[in-house]
Enzyme design. Structure first.
Site, PDB file in Angstrom:
ATOM      1  N   SER A 169      37.232 -20.217  59.496  1.00 50.77           N
ATOM      2  CA  SER A 169      36.604 -18.926  59.798  1.00 50.77           C
ATOM      3  C   SER A 169      37.573 -17.981  60.501  1.00 50.77           C
ATOM      4  O   SER A 169      37.221 -16.857  60.822  1.00 50.77           O
ATOM      5  CB  SER A 169      35.365 -19.134  60.676  1.00 50.77           C
ATOM      6  OG  SER A 169      35.690 -19.883  61.828  1.00 50.77           O
TER       7      SER A 169
ATOM      8  N   ASN B 208      30.176 -25.384  69.858  1.00 50.04           N
ATOM      9  CA  ASN B 208      28.846 -24.851  69.523  1.00 50.04           C
ATOM     10  C   ASN B 208      28.342 -23.857  70.572  1.00 50.04           C
ATOM     11  O   ASN B 208      27.839 -22.788  70.236  1.00 50.04           O
ATOM     12  CB  ASN B 208      27.847 -26.000  69.338  1.00 50.04           C
ATOM     13  CG  ASN B 208      28.230 -26.897  68.171  1.00 50.04           C
ATOM     14  OD1 ASN B 208      29.131 -26.549  67.403  1.00 50.04           O
ATOM     15  ND2 ASN B 208      27.583 -28.041  68.044  1.00 50.04           N
TER      16      ASN B 208
ATOM     17  N   THR C  56       5.520  18.113  52.109  1.00 52.41           N
ATOM     18  CA  THR C  56       4.964  16.769  51.957  1.00 52.41           C
ATOM     19  C   THR C  56       5.032  16.540  50.458  1.00 52.41           C
ATOM     20  O   THR C  56       4.877  17.492  49.672  1.00 52.41           O
ATOM     21  CB  THR C  56       3.502  16.662  52.458  1.00 52.41           C
ATOM     22  OG1 THR C  56       2.705  17.589  51.724  1.00 52.41           O
ATOM     23  CG2 THR C  56       3.385  16.994  53.949  1.00 52.41           C
ATOM     24  N   HIS C  57       5.287  15.324  50.045  1.00 50.36           N
ATOM     25  CA  HIS C  57       5.498  15.007  48.621  1.00 50.36           C
ATOM     26  C   HIS C  57       6.652  15.830  48.031  1.00 50.36           C
ATOM     27  O   HIS C  57       6.702  16.041  46.821  1.00 50.36           O
ATOM     28  CB  HIS C  57       4.235  15.268  47.783  1.00 50.36           C
ATOM     29  CG  HIS C  57       2.972  14.745  48.397  1.00 50.36           C
ATOM     30  ND1 HIS C  57       2.426  13.539  48.057  1.00 50.36           N
ATOM     31  CD2 HIS C  57       2.153  15.266  49.359  1.00 50.36           C
ATOM     32  CE1 HIS C  57       1.315  13.337  48.769  1.00 50.36           C
ATOM     33  NE2 HIS C  57       1.139  14.365  49.570  1.00 50.36           N
TER      34      HIS C  57
ATOM     35  N   SER D 103      35.184  18.818  42.778  1.00 51.02           N
ATOM     36  CA  SER D 103      35.165  18.044  41.540  1.00 51.02           C
ATOM     37  C   SER D 103      36.477  18.295  40.818  1.00 51.02           C
ATOM     38  O   SER D 103      37.020  19.398  40.879  1.00 51.02           O
ATOM     39  CB  SER D 103      33.993  18.499  40.673  1.00 51.02           C
ATOM     40  OG  SER D 103      34.270  18.248  39.308  1.00 51.02           O
TER      41      SER D 103
ATOM     42  N   LYS E 106      32.168  23.199  42.260  1.00 49.03           N
ATOM     43  CA  LYS E 106      31.452  22.171  43.010  1.00 49.03           C
ATOM     44  C   LYS E 106      31.876  22.027  44.459  1.00 49.03           C
ATOM     45  O   LYS E 106      33.044  22.128  44.802  1.00 49.03           O
ATOM     46  CB  LYS E 106      31.652  20.817  42.321  1.00 49.03           C
ATOM     47  CG  LYS E 106      30.983  20.748  40.969  1.00 49.03           C
ATOM     48  CD  LYS E 106      29.513  20.468  41.075  1.00 49.03           C
ATOM     49  CE  LYS E 106      29.318  18.974  40.885  1.00 49.03           C
ATOM     50  NZ  LYS E 106      27.960  18.553  41.013  1.00 49.03           N
TER      51      LYS E 106
ATOM     52  N   ASN F 146      30.658  18.989  46.774  1.00 49.40           N
ATOM     53  CA  ASN F 146      29.781  17.822  46.791  1.00 49.40           C
ATOM     54  C   ASN F 146      29.623  17.263  48.204  1.00 49.40           C
ATOM     55  O   ASN F 146      30.587  17.209  48.965  1.00 49.40           O
ATOM     56  CB  ASN F 146      30.338  16.736  45.866  1.00 49.40           C
ATOM     57  CG  ASN F 146      30.256  17.148  44.400  1.00 49.40           C
ATOM     58  OD1 ASN F 146      29.351  17.882  44.018  1.00 49.40           O
ATOM     59  ND2 ASN F 146      31.198  16.688  43.603  1.00 49.40           N
TER      60      ASN F 146
ATOM     61  N   GLU G 103      26.065  11.411  50.778  1.00 47.40           N
ATOM     62  CA  GLU G 103      25.662  10.442  49.754  1.00 47.40           C
ATOM     63  C   GLU G 103      26.090   9.033  50.149  1.00 47.40           C
ATOM     64  O   GLU G 103      25.353   8.061  49.957  1.00 47.40           O
ATOM     65  CB  GLU G 103      26.307  10.802  48.411  1.00 47.40           C
ATOM     66  CG  GLU G 103      25.807  12.115  47.830  1.00 47.40           C
ATOM     67  CD  GLU G 103      26.702  12.577  46.687  1.00 47.40           C
ATOM     68  OE1 GLU G 103      26.472  12.124  45.550  1.00 47.40           O
ATOM     69  OE2 GLU G 103      27.637  13.363  46.934  1.00 47.40           O
TER      70      GLU G 103
ATOM     71  N   TYR H 216      22.877 -26.976  65.927  1.00 47.19           N
ATOM     72  CA  TYR H 216      23.898 -26.230  65.186  1.00 47.19           C
ATOM     73  C   TYR H 216      24.088 -26.804  63.781  1.00 47.19           C
ATOM     74  O   TYR H 216      24.101 -28.010  63.584  1.00 47.19           O
ATOM     75  CB  TYR H 216      25.236 -26.286  65.954  1.00 47.19           C
ATOM     76  CG  TYR H 216      26.368 -25.596  65.219  1.00 47.19           C
ATOM     77  CD1 TYR H 216      26.591 -24.240  65.368  1.00 47.19           C
ATOM     78  CD2 TYR H 216      27.203 -26.318  64.352  1.00 47.19           C
ATOM     79  CE1 TYR H 216      27.618 -23.595  64.682  1.00 47.19           C
ATOM     80  CE2 TYR H 216      28.232 -25.685  63.661  1.00 47.19           C
ATOM     81  CZ  TYR H 216      28.433 -24.324  63.836  1.00 47.19           C
ATOM     82  OH  TYR H 216      29.441 -23.699  63.156  1.00 47.19           O
TER      83      TYR H 216
ATOM     84  N   GLN I 219      28.190 -20.582  60.825  1.00 47.59           N
ATOM     85  CA  GLN I 219      29.482 -19.907  60.860  1.00 47.59           C
ATOM     86  C   GLN I 219      29.447 -18.648  59.980  1.00 47.59           C
ATOM     87  O   GLN I 219      30.215 -17.712  60.194  1.00 47.59           O
ATOM     88  CB  GLN I 219      30.567 -20.877  60.370  1.00 47.59           C
ATOM     89  CG  GLN I 219      31.938 -20.267  60.225  1.00 47.59           C
ATOM     90  CD  GLN I 219      33.008 -21.329  60.051  1.00 47.59           C
ATOM     91  OE1 GLN I 219      33.343 -22.035  60.982  1.00 47.59           O
ATOM     92  NE2 GLN I 219      33.524 -21.470  58.836  1.00 47.59           N
TER      93      GLN I 219
ATOM     94  N   LYS J  72      28.740 -14.372  61.013  1.00 46.18           N
ATOM     95  CA  LYS J  72      29.577 -13.303  61.575  1.00 46.18           C
ATOM     96  C   LYS J  72      29.897 -12.178  60.616  1.00 46.18           C
ATOM     97  O   LYS J  72      29.809 -10.999  60.987  1.00 46.18           O
ATOM     98  CB  LYS J  72      30.870 -13.907  62.130  1.00 46.18           C
ATOM     99  CG  LYS J  72      30.608 -14.770  63.338  1.00 46.18           C
ATOM    100  CD  LYS J  72      31.773 -15.634  63.709  1.00 46.18           C
ATOM    101  CE  LYS J  72      31.291 -16.862  64.447  1.00 46.18           C
ATOM    102  NZ  LYS J  72      30.500 -17.799  63.593  1.00 46.18           N
TER     103      LYS J  72
HETATM  104  N1  ARG Z   1      33.829 -21.779  63.654  1.00 47.87           N
HETATM  105  C1  ARG Z   1      32.572 -22.309  64.046  1.00 47.87           C
HETATM  106  C2  ARG Z   1      31.478 -21.261  63.866  1.00 47.87           C
HETATM  107  O1  ARG Z   1      31.786 -20.142  63.766  1.00 47.87           O
HETATM  108  C3  ARG Z   1      32.607 -22.766  65.475  1.00 47.87           C
HETATM  109  C4  ARG Z   1      31.640 -23.850  65.795  1.00 47.87           C
HETATM  110  C5  ARG Z   1      32.067 -25.088  65.106  1.00 47.87           C
HETATM  111  N2  ARG Z   1      31.298 -26.192  65.519  1.00 47.87           N
HETATM  112  C6  ARG Z   1      31.334 -27.322  64.882  1.00 47.87           C
HETATM  113  N3  ARG Z   1      30.575 -28.258  65.312  1.00 47.87           N
HETATM  114  N4  ARG Z   1      32.087 -27.525  63.845  1.00 47.87           N
HETATM  115  O2  ARG Z   1      30.313 -21.587  63.831  1.00 47.87           O
END
Ligand code: ARG
Length: 476
Positions: free
Chosen positions: A37, A124, A169-170, A291, A297, A299, A304, A331, A336, A339
């Site tokens: 990660s 964790n 409205t509408h 454009s 144009k 735009n 948008e 966990y 993971q 994120k």
């Molecule tokens: N990179 C992991 C995450 O973002 C960290 C926690 C990992 N824990 C584990 N027991 N492998 O969740």
């Protein structure tokens, strides 16, 4: 996604120095690629180091670590942070994540003492803490951006408290309103967004640190101390929940999604209003694009895109809801994957907020055009019905019918309500007077709507003053 590190891409690779004790060989390149990660969680470096420093201080305070080891760890962590911030740090995929990258570098810098930092802690509770700190910081940033947008909208509302425009409205002409009143509607929406962020912040502000892997720890740690050091109100009450809760991220994404919906509605109005057929407002060159084929144009691309990007933010919420659905305690590695959606949604929301703030600051309402459009579509028919009720005691249902007949007459003649003569009007309701004709003007109409929360210019000015009190201005 981070690519497999080719340097270590052999059939038999050595096991990880951090968790490899019971392993004979290391992971395959594919395993490493799916497991790592670091490609995205390096964004948590500051929170990771902050959390480690608080943990280290606490370990020293309760006598689990010696002062010397504590000092070495603190110095080493400062150096790691400096290396990351100066761009010297080499992030390594085989070290999986930010936690192990930092710890590994710490070991290179200070030696064995680094290995004591992870006492009474697990990745964790570490990742839950890091991510919460990141979401909390981001939430504060989004709140500041919203405060700025609200501030701009209140300024525009005050400036255009008297600017008459059609209300819809509408998407059909309904009643005349003021541009300021329209702006203040968005102030309310973005104000509620700030409220949602504030609620989320209160609920999330508990420290998971010290939950360890899931069960807590046998070491005499002081969770109150680390919680306070990291600006949390208290430690989480249950260690299983501490490591497996991602409600804070879901709540942030929910608040972000609702906010994105509000932004998309305002963006959509800009798109409609800037079209040549409406020509209600003009966006400056800095927020318009041309454009490559049609020279005329202008735009509204930024509007948008703001409209479109709500899709990504709502997508991020869906993505994390689905990741979390059905996960057993505590966990799971699935988490993971929490994120990237949050990072993407936060980046997108910040950009859209900045663009919408810029556009709302610079947009120029075409006041003449708005005023002319305000009367199109018999928008003062309700005013006439109200006059009949007020002045003649006509029941509203009957008054509605009379006004409707006058609309029909005007429509047949191809004119506006205000273009009918009193004589013509009297053929439908003989008791009508010159006063009744007056209420057909758009200015009279908006000035009369003085009820609380209504569109009358005086009401709008008072509402602007109240909004300035209710929504604190952005911190400088
Ligand atoms: N990179 C992991 C995450 O973002 C960290 C926690 C990992 N824990 C584990 N027991 N492998 O969740």
């Amino acid at each position: 996604m981070s690519s497999p590190n080719t340097e270590t891409n052999e059939t038999t690779r050595s096991a990880s120095t951090i968790w490899g004790g019971r392993f004979e060989s290391g992971p395959s390149a594919i395993m490493e690629a799916i497991n790592a990660s670091i490609g995205f969680d390096k964004r948590l470096y500051r929170q990771d180091i902050e959390g480690s420093k608080a943990h280290c201080d606490m370990l020293v305070a309760v006598g689990i670590l010696t002062e010397e080891d504590g000092a070495a760890i603190q110095g080493g962590l400062d150096q790691v942070r400096a290396e990351i911030e100066s761009g010297q740090f080499v992030f390594r995929t085989e070290l999986e994540d930010i936690h192990m990258n930092v710890e590994n570098r710490l070991r290179e810098l200070i030696g064995d003492a680094a290995g004591r930092l992870h006492t009474a802690r697990s990745r964790n509770d570490q990742v839950a803490t890091d991510f919460k700190l990141w979401v909390r910081d981001t939430l504060d940033g989004v709140d500041g951006a919203l405060a700025k947008l609200i501030h701009v909208l209140i300024n525009r509302a005050e400036e255009h408290a008297e600017t008459v425009m059609p209300g819809f409205t509408h998407l059909q002409a309904a009643q005349p309103i003021t541009f300021g009143h329209h702006m203040l509607a968005y102030v309310e929406m973005f104000g509620r967004d700030r409220g949602r962020l504030a609620d989320c912040r209160v609920r999330m502000n508990e420290s998971p640190l010290g939950s360890a892997a899931l069960a807590g720890t046998s070491f005499p740690i002081d969770r109150e101390k680390t919680a306070a050091a990291l600006g949390f109100d208290r430690p989480t009450a249950n260690s299983l929940d501490g490591v497996s809760d991602r409600d804070f991220a879901l709540e942030f994404l929910s608040a972000a999604s609702i906010c994105a919906i509000h932004l998309s509605r305002l963006a959509e109005e800009l798109v409609i209003w800037t079209s040549a057929q409406f020509a209600f407002v003009r966006l400056p060159d800095e927020y318009s694009t041309g454009s490559s084929i049609m020279p005329q144009k202008r735009n509204p691309d930024a509007a948008e895109l703001a409209r479109a990007k709500a899709g990504r933010i709502i997508g991020a919420l869906n993505s994390l809801l689905i990741v979390m659905k059905g996960l057993p305690l505590a966990y799971s590695k699935d988490m993971q994957d929490d994120k990237e959606p949050v990072f993407e949604a936060a980046d997108t929301l910040e950009l859209v907020l900045a663009a919408m703030t810029g556009m709302m600051e610079k947009v120029t309402p075409n006041t003449e055009r708005l005023r002319a459009a305000a009367g199109v579509g018999f928008t003062t028919a309700t005013d006439l019905a109200d006059w009949l009720v007020r002045e003649l005691g006509t029941p509203f249902r009957h008054a509605h019918e009379v006004a409707g007949s006058l609309v029909k007459m005007a429509e047949k003649k191809g004119v506006g309500l205000e273009d009918l003569t009193l004589e013509e009007m009297k053929t439908i309701e003989p008791r009508l007077t010159e006063d009744a004709v007056k209420v057909l003007s758009v200015d009279w109409s908006v000035r009369s709507r003085t009820s609380q929360g209504g569109t009358a210019p005086d009401r709008v000015r008072a509402a602007c003053a109240a909004a300035r009190d209710r929504f604190p201005p952005p911190q400088a």
